[in-house]
Design a protein around this motif. Structure first.
Motif, PDB file in Angstrom:
ATOM      1  N   GLY A 232     -48.198  41.401  25.645  1.00  0.00           N
ATOM      2  CA  GLY A 232     -49.058  41.823  26.741  1.00  0.00           C
ATOM      3  C   GLY A 232     -49.021  40.844  27.902  1.00  0.00           C
ATOM      4  N   ALA A 233     -50.185  40.528  28.424  1.00  0.00           N
ATOM      5  CA  ALA A 233     -50.274  39.632  29.575  1.00  0.00           C
ATOM      6  C   ALA A 233     -50.457  38.175  29.164  1.00  0.00           C
ATOM      7  CB  ALA A 233     -51.422  40.060  30.475  1.00  0.00           C
ATOM      8  N   SER A 234     -50.261  37.842  27.884  1.00  0.00           N
ATOM      9  CA  SER A 234     -50.538  36.478  27.414  1.00  0.00           C
ATOM     10  C   SER A 234     -49.707  35.429  28.155  1.00  0.00           C
ATOM     11  CB  SER A 234     -50.270  36.372  25.910  1.00  0.00           C
ATOM     12  OG  SER A 234     -51.199  37.130  25.180  1.00  0.00           O
ATOM     13  N   MET A 235     -48.410  35.701  28.345  1.00  0.00           N
ATOM     14  CA  MET A 235     -47.570  34.733  29.048  1.00  0.00           C
ATOM     15  C   MET A 235     -47.972  34.630  30.517  1.00  0.00           C
ATOM     16  SD  MET A 235     -43.736  35.196  27.495  1.00  0.00           S
ATOM     17  CE  MET A 235     -43.283  34.307  25.996  1.00  0.00           C
ATOM     18  N   ALA A 236     -48.307  35.739  31.140  1.00  0.00           N
ATOM     19  CA  ALA A 236     -48.752  35.703  32.537  1.00  0.00           C
ATOM     20  C   ALA A 236     -50.045  34.902  32.654  1.00  0.00           C
ATOM     21  CB  ALA A 236     -48.960  37.119  33.062  1.00  0.00           C
ATOM     22  N   ARG A 237     -50.981  35.131  31.735  1.00  0.00           N
ATOM     23  CA  ARG A 237     -52.244  34.383  31.781  1.00  0.00           C
ATOM     24  C   ARG A 237     -52.016  32.897  31.529  1.00  0.00           C
ATOM     25  NH1 ARG A 237     -54.362  39.161  29.247  1.00  0.00           N
ATOM     26  NH2 ARG A 237     -54.163  38.192  27.200  1.00  0.00           N
ATOM     27  N   ALA A 238     -51.061  32.569  30.653  1.00  0.00           N
ATOM     28  CA  ALA A 238     -50.743  31.159  30.414  1.00  0.00           C
ATOM     29  C   ALA A 238     -50.199  30.507  31.680  1.00  0.00           C
ATOM     30  CB  ALA A 238     -49.741  31.031  29.269  1.00  0.00           C
ATOM     31  N   ALA A 239     -49.363  31.240  32.404  1.00  0.00           N
ATOM     32  CA  ALA A 239     -48.823  30.707  33.654  1.00  0.00           C
ATOM     33  C   ALA A 239     -49.932  30.493  34.683  1.00  0.00           C
ATOM     34  CB  ALA A 239     -47.764  31.663  34.202  1.00  0.00           C
ATOM     35  N   TYR A 240     -50.848  31.455  34.777  1.00  0.00           N
ATOM     36  CA  TYR A 240     -51.945  31.308  35.729  1.00  0.00           C
ATOM     37  C   TYR A 240     -52.925  30.222  35.286  1.00  0.00           C
ATOM     38  CZ  TYR A 240     -50.372  35.331  38.408  1.00  0.00           C
ATOM     39  OH  TYR A 240     -49.637  36.173  39.196  1.00  0.00           O
ATOM     40  N   ALA A 241     -53.086  30.030  33.981  1.00  0.00           N
ATOM     41  CA  ALA A 241     -53.940  28.949  33.487  1.00  0.00           C
ATOM     42  C   ALA A 241     -53.396  27.597  33.919  1.00  0.00           C
ATOM     43  CB  ALA A 241     -54.054  29.017  31.967  1.00  0.00           C
ATOM     44  N   SER A 242     -52.070  27.464  33.890  1.00  0.00           N
ATOM     45  CA  SER A 242     -51.446  26.231  34.359  1.00  0.00           C
ATOM     46  C   SER A 242     -51.720  26.021  35.848  1.00  0.00           C
ATOM     47  CB  SER A 242     -49.938  26.282  34.097  1.00  0.00           C
ATOM     48  OG  SER A 242     -49.290  25.124  34.584  1.00  0.00           O
ATOM     49  N   LEU A 243     -51.697  27.107  36.613  1.00  0.00           N
ATOM     50  CA  LEU A 243     -51.990  27.016  38.043  1.00  0.00           C
ATOM     51  C   LEU A 243     -53.440  26.585  38.277  1.00  0.00           C
ATOM     52  CD1 LEU A 243     -51.202  27.452  41.012  1.00  0.00           C
ATOM     53  CD2 LEU A 243     -51.780  29.874  40.719  1.00  0.00           C
ATOM     54  N   VAL A 244     -54.374  27.142  37.487  1.00  0.00           N
ATOM     55  CA  VAL A 244     -55.781  26.763  37.607  1.00  0.00           C
ATOM     56  C   VAL A 244     -55.956  25.265  37.339  1.00  0.00           C
ATOM     57  CG1 VAL A 244     -58.062  27.032  36.538  1.00  0.00           C
ATOM     58  CG2 VAL A 244     -56.693  29.058  37.085  1.00  0.00           C
ATOM     59  N   GLN A 245     -55.294  24.761  36.293  1.00  0.00           N
ATOM     60  CA  GLN A 245     -55.386  23.344  35.971  1.00  0.00           C
ATOM     61  C   GLN A 245     -54.786  22.481  37.078  1.00  0.00           C
ATOM     62  OE1 GLN A 245     -53.416  23.122  32.189  1.00  0.00           O
ATOM     63  NE2 GLN A 245     -55.017  24.263  31.116  1.00  0.00           N
ATOM     64  N   SER A 246     -53.652  22.928  37.626  1.00  0.00           N
ATOM     65  CA  SER A 246     -53.021  22.183  38.715  1.00  0.00           C
ATOM     66  C   SER A 246     -53.924  22.137  39.942  1.00  0.00           C
ATOM     67  CB  SER A 246     -51.676  22.819  39.082  1.00  0.00           C
ATOM     68  OG  SER A 246     -50.783  22.797  37.990  1.00  0.00           O
ATOM     69  N   ALA A 247     -54.533  23.275  40.249  1.00  0.00           N
ATOM     70  CA  ALA A 247     -55.431  23.337  41.402  1.00  0.00           C
ATOM     71  C   ALA A 247     -56.630  22.421  41.209  1.00  0.00           C
ATOM     72  CB  ALA A 247     -55.894  24.776  41.619  1.00  0.00           C
ATOM     73  N   ALA A 248     -57.169  22.377  39.980  1.00  0.00           N
ATOM     74  CA  ALA A 248     -58.324  21.517  39.700  1.00  0.00           C
ATOM     75  C   ALA A 248     -57.953  20.049  39.864  1.00  0.00           C
ATOM     76  CB  ALA A 248     -58.833  21.782  38.292  1.00  0.00           C
ATOM     77  N   GLU A 249     -56.760  19.670  39.385  1.00  0.00           N
ATOM     78  CA  GLU A 249     -56.325  18.272  39.538  1.00  0.00           C
ATOM     79  C   GLU A 249     -56.180  17.902  41.010  1.00  0.00           C
ATOM     80  OE1 GLU A 249     -52.567  15.278  38.582  1.00  0.00           O
ATOM     81  OE2 GLU A 249     -52.504  17.349  37.848  1.00  0.00           O
ATOM     82  N   LEU A 250     -55.522  18.752  41.765  1.00  0.00           N
ATOM     83  CA  LEU A 250     -55.296  18.468  43.180  1.00  0.00           C
ATOM     84  C   LEU A 250     -56.615  18.378  43.944  1.00  0.00           C
ATOM     85  CD1 LEU A 250     -53.235  18.063  45.467  1.00  0.00           C
ATOM     86  CD2 LEU A 250     -53.189  20.557  45.726  1.00  0.00           C
TER      87      LEU A 250
END
Length: 275
Positions: A232-250
């Motif tokens: 399903g969308a698990s891989m897409a959500r994992a990719a977006y989760a990485s983006l959320v973490q990157s945005a939080a760090e920045l």
């Protein structure tokens, strides 16, 4: 533009994967780059995730993304990947069998050789399409594209159901869909190994289970009788989760640790330029 004979040949390759001795792992892409990455990882075929495609275009789940836009994504994918493609077209973009048939015809015309069709309504009062109509929709899909590999999804568990009545209705619906022309039967929403084992035993056709967080692993699913695994969308959500973490760090620390493990421009160009 793919020839009709090439599309037919790809459909037969895709169909055969459902009856091969080994379990068929079919990952879900959401754009051209994710599809190319998955193909180059060695998967024999790729499916789309309607949710993931919707994320990339800014649409929520539930056929909110216009059909024409979804078909455009499929055309772009079949132009770039070499392996068979299966499309998640949700409930077929229409209430009637005729509407579903039109969606199937248009999907086949993109060069896509498989289609996922669900019996969910998104109506809390009646979450599943009435059985006779759901069966007629699969029959119409089969007539619309005789060579299309149809994955008929029934959502009794996915909509919150449980217990013996849901199990019996799921098996009944799946077997009716098989009689109507479905090649594979998709039952998302249950993580219980014993229920999955019983579904595989009582459904008269290849069973597709959607893996993800909390689900048995592929080897276990194979031992339970499952023939096809999607994510399903698990891989897409994992990719977006990485983006959320990157945005939080920045935003919070102003550091760039997220870039340490990122792919280089050269690596991405190699993915996108490989034939």
């Amino acid at each position: 533009m793919q020839s009709q004979s090439a599309i037919e040949q790809r459909a037969e390759i895709f169909r055969a994967l459902h009856t091969a001795p080994d379990i068929f792992i079919l990952p879900n892409a959401w754009d051209v780059t994710s599809a190319l990455v998955l193909e180059q990882a060695g998967f024999a075929a790729i499916a789309t995730t309607s949710a993931g495609v919707g994320y990339s275009f800014g649409y929520p789940v539930g056929e909110e993304m216009p059909r024409a836009d979804m078909l455009g994504v499929l055309t772009r994918l079949t132009e770039r990947i070499s392996c068979p493609l299966s499309a998640d077209m949700e409930a077929g973009y229409g209430d009637t069998p005729e509407a579903v048939a039109e969606t199937v015809r248009l999907t086949w015309q993109t060069g896509t050789v498989g289609i996922n069709l669900e019996d969910r309504t998104y109506d809390l009062g009646a979450p599943l399409i009435e059985t006779a109509k759901a069966v007629a929709r699969i029959e119409a899909a089969r007539d619309a594209a005789p060579s299309m590999v149809i994955n008929a999804r029934t959502d009794g568990y996915f909509t919150g159901g449980s217990g013996p009545d849901v199990f019996a209705d799921t098996v009944r619906r799946a077997n009716l869909f098989r009689e109507a022309g479905a090649d594979c039967l998709f039952v998302p929403g249950t993580k219980d190994p014993e229920i999955i084992r019983r579904l595989a035993a009582e459904i008269d056709g290849p069973l597709n289970i959607m893996g993800g967080a909390g689900y048995p692993d592929v080897a276990t699913l194979a031992s339970l009788g499952v023939k096809r695994v999607t994510v399903g969308a698990s891989m897409a959500r994992a990719a977006y989760a990485s983006l959320v973490q990157s945005a939080a760090e920045l935003k919070t620390s102003g550091t760039f640790g997220f870039a340490d493990d990122g792919e280089s421009h050269a690596a991405m160009n190699a993915v996108l330029s490989r034939k």
